[in-house]
Write a protein that holds these residues in place. Structure first.
Motif, PDB file in Angstrom:
ATOM      1  N   GLU A  64       0.856  -1.185   0.000  1.00 38.33           N
ATOM      2  CA  GLU A  64       0.000   0.000   0.000  1.00 38.33           C
ATOM      3  C   GLU A  64       0.894   1.237   0.000  1.00 38.33           C
ATOM      4  OE1 GLU A  64      -2.712  -0.146   3.292  1.00 38.33           O
ATOM      5  OE2 GLU A  64      -3.480  -2.112   2.704  1.00 38.33           O
ATOM      6  N   ALA A  65       0.743   2.070  -1.021  1.00 40.03           N
ATOM      7  CA  ALA A  65       1.563   3.275  -1.149  1.00 40.03           C
ATOM      8  C   ALA A  65       0.682   4.515  -1.148  1.00 40.03           C
ATOM      9  CB  ALA A  65       2.379   3.218  -2.435  1.00 40.03           C
ATOM     10  N   ASN A  66       1.196   5.571  -0.524  1.00 39.68           N
ATOM     11  CA  ASN A  66       0.496   6.855  -0.468  1.00 39.68           C
ATOM     12  C   ASN A  66       1.500   7.990  -0.606  1.00 39.68           C
ATOM     13  OD1 ASN A  66      -2.359   6.127   0.409  1.00 39.68           O
ATOM     14  ND2 ASN A  66      -1.121   5.057   1.918  1.00 39.68           N
ATOM     15  N   VAL A  67       1.134   9.004  -1.377  1.00 39.88           N
ATOM     16  CA  VAL A  67       1.967  10.202  -1.459  1.00 39.88           C
ATOM     17  C   VAL A  67       1.865  10.911  -0.115  1.00 39.88           C
ATOM     18  CG1 VAL A  67       2.245  12.456  -2.568  1.00 39.88           C
ATOM     19  CG2 VAL A  67       1.672  10.442  -3.946  1.00 39.88           C
ATOM     20  N   THR A  68       3.021  11.269   0.459  1.00 41.26           N
ATOM     21  CA  THR A  68       3.025  11.971   1.736  1.00 41.26           C
ATOM     22  C   THR A  68       3.245  13.473   1.563  1.00 41.26           C
ATOM     23  OG1 THR A  68       5.375  11.522   2.008  1.00 41.26           O
ATOM     24  CG2 THR A  68       3.819   9.981   3.046  1.00 41.26           C
ATOM     25  N   ARG A  69       3.968  13.849   0.492  1.00 36.08           N
ATOM     26  CA  ARG A  69       4.194  15.268   0.234  1.00 36.08           C
ATOM     27  C   ARG A  69       4.736  15.440  -1.177  1.00 36.08           C
ATOM     28  NH1 ARG A  69       5.568  19.805   4.514  1.00 36.08           N
ATOM     29  NH2 ARG A  69       5.476  21.569   3.120  1.00 36.08           N
ATOM     30  N   PHE A  71       6.910  18.188  -3.409  1.00 41.15           N
ATOM     31  CA  PHE A  71       7.764  19.362  -3.316  1.00 41.15           C
ATOM     32  C   PHE A  71       7.743  20.061  -4.684  1.00 41.15           C
ATOM     33  CE2 PHE A  71       9.118  16.502   0.054  1.00 41.15           C
ATOM     34  CZ  PHE A  71       9.098  17.362   1.142  1.00 41.15           C
ATOM     35  N   ASN A  72       8.842  20.628  -5.130  1.00 39.93           N
ATOM     36  CA  ASN A  72       8.833  21.327  -6.414  1.00 39.93           C
ATOM     37  C   ASN A  72       8.693  20.338  -7.581  1.00 39.93           C
ATOM     38  OD1 ASN A  72       9.041  23.373  -8.338  1.00 39.93           O
ATOM     39  ND2 ASN A  72      11.261  23.199  -8.400  1.00 39.93           N
ATOM     40  N   THR A  73       9.683  19.465  -7.736  1.00 42.82           N
ATOM     41  CA  THR A  73       9.647  18.469  -8.812  1.00 42.82           C
ATOM     42  C   THR A  73       9.669  17.047  -8.265  1.00 42.82           C
ATOM     43  OG1 THR A  73      12.057  18.476  -9.047  1.00 42.82           O
ATOM     44  CG2 THR A  73      10.815  20.015 -10.454  1.00 42.82           C
ATOM     45  N   SER A  74       9.694  16.914  -6.948  1.00 46.43           N
ATOM     46  CA  SER A  74       9.783  15.578  -6.347  1.00 46.43           C
ATOM     47  C   SER A  74       8.546  15.253  -5.520  1.00 46.43           C
ATOM     48  CB  SER A  74      11.041  15.463  -5.482  1.00 46.43           C
ATOM     49  OG  SER A  74      10.974  16.340  -4.384  1.00 46.43           O
ATOM     50  N   ILE A  75       8.362  13.955  -5.346  1.00 49.40           N
ATOM     51  CA  ILE A  75       7.213  13.429  -4.622  1.00 49.40           C
ATOM     52  C   ILE A  75       7.714  12.376  -3.648  1.00 49.40           C
ATOM     53  CG2 ILE A  75       5.044  12.145  -4.857  1.00 49.40           C
ATOM     54  CD1 ILE A  75       5.069  13.140  -7.823  1.00 49.40           C
ATOM     55  N   GLU A  76       7.338  12.504  -2.375  1.00 45.87           N
ATOM     56  CA  GLU A  76       7.677  11.490  -1.386  1.00 45.87           C
ATOM     57  C   GLU A  76       6.492  10.536  -1.253  1.00 45.87           C
ATOM     58  OE1 GLU A  76       9.696  11.861   2.833  1.00 45.87           O
ATOM     59  OE2 GLU A  76       7.503  11.860   3.040  1.00 45.87           O
ATOM     60  N   VAL A  77       6.783   9.234  -1.258  1.00 46.82           N
ATOM     61  CA  VAL A  77       5.753   8.201  -1.160  1.00 46.82           C
ATOM     62  C   VAL A  77       6.109   7.255  -0.020  1.00 46.82           C
ATOM     63  CG1 VAL A  77       4.595   6.300  -2.365  1.00 46.82           C
ATOM     64  CG2 VAL A  77       5.336   8.319  -3.650  1.00 46.82           C
ATOM     65  N   TYR A  78       5.123   6.947   0.820  1.00 46.47           N
ATOM     66  CA  TYR A  78       5.292   5.986   1.912  1.00 46.47           C
ATOM     67  C   TYR A  78       4.650   4.675   1.484  1.00 46.47           C
ATOM     68  CZ  TYR A  78       4.873   3.831   6.531  1.00 46.47           C
ATOM     69  OH  TYR A  78       4.959   2.982   7.606  1.00 46.47           O
ATOM     70  N   VAL A  79       5.366   3.583   1.696  1.00 44.84           N
ATOM     71  CA  VAL A  79       4.829   2.268   1.336  1.00 44.84           C
ATOM     72  C   VAL A  79       4.908   1.336   2.539  1.00 44.84           C
ATOM     73  CG1 VAL A  79       7.045   1.419   0.409  1.00 44.84           C
ATOM     74  CG2 VAL A  79       4.905   0.362  -0.339  1.00 44.84           C
ATOM     75  N   GLU A  80       3.833   0.569   2.728  1.00 44.30           N
ATOM     76  CA  GLU A  80       3.785  -0.476   3.745  1.00 44.30           C
ATOM     77  C   GLU A  80       3.519  -1.796   3.039  1.00 44.30           C
ATOM     78  OE1 GLU A  80       1.956   0.788   7.816  1.00 44.30           O
ATOM     79  OE2 GLU A  80       0.650   1.523   6.210  1.00 44.30           O
ATOM     80  N   VAL A  81       4.126  -2.851   3.575  1.00 48.62           N
ATOM     81  CA  VAL A  81       3.947  -4.182   3.005  1.00 48.62           C
ATOM     82  C   VAL A  81       3.362  -5.088   4.071  1.00 48.62           C
ATOM     83  CG1 VAL A  81       5.088  -6.142   1.896  1.00 48.62           C
ATOM     84  CG2 VAL A  81       5.944  -3.817   1.505  1.00 48.62           C
ATOM     85  N   PHE A  82       2.351  -5.840   3.682  1.00 51.86           N
ATOM     86  CA  PHE A  82       1.692  -6.797   4.562  1.00 51.86           C
ATOM     87  C   PHE A  82       1.770  -8.171   3.919  1.00 51.86           C
ATOM     88  CE2 PHE A  82      -0.167  -2.638   4.957  1.00 51.86           C
ATOM     89  CZ  PHE A  82      -0.174  -2.426   6.322  1.00 51.86           C
TER      90      PHE A  82
END
Length: 161
Positions: A64-69, A71-82
């Motif tokens: 399961e991945a979600n964008v957390t923030r 920025f200008n040209t970048s995107i931070e994504v958090y991923v959890e694995v079950f």
């Protein structure tokens, strides 16, 4: 995103190989980032992947991945694995990490601005706020920002007088 762990995904102990897990995490996060900005993206960094428990041959993993923030040209994504058995028994959280992607222009491949992210839930607000610290730390570790210029991180370590 779900995957079935097959024999060719495992090491001699019958556990999912870390490289295969990282590949699946990267794909899941890239899809998430690409959907957010509606552009091609490339992986810029991966933060501290936490491997909590082994995943066995024949188990099913759900990422399961979600964008957390953004920025200008970048995107931070958090991923959890079950992981769980094929029948859904013994479910557990096995891995998690933050990935950073850069959005690219389709024609020339140069970085392009990305849409803003608007957090809605309390968890989204927390991850959104903490993303500035993670970003500064990534930039310091990559040598792209001097530690004395990392104001967010300095604030974290500032001791009360």
């Amino acid at each position: 995103m779900s995957e079935l762990v097959m024999p060719n995904d495992t090491n001699p102990q019958g556990n999912l190989m870390g490289g295969n897990m990282l590949r699946w995490m990267d794909i899941c996060c890239a899809i998430c980032a690409g959907k957010h900005c509606a552009r091609p993206v490339v992986t810029a960094s991966v933060d501290n992947v936490a491997f909590k428990s082994a995943i066995k041959n024949g188990e099913v993993i759900t990422l399961e991945a979600n964008v957390t923030r953004a920025f200008n040209t970048s995107i931070e994504v958090y991923v959890e694995v079950f992981a769980a058995t094929m029948q859904g028994t013994h479910p557990r959280r096995t891995h998690h990490a933050f990935f950073t992607f850069v959005a690219l222009d389709r024609d020339n491949g140069s970085p392009v601005p990305v849409p803003e992210l608007i957090p809605l839930t309390e968890v989204e607000h927390q991850r959104y706020a903490a993303a500035l610290n993670r970003r500064e730390l990534r930039l310091v570790l990559a040598g792209r920002l001097k530690p004395d210029e990392a104001g967010q991180l300095q604030e974290l370590f500032r001791r009360p007088a």
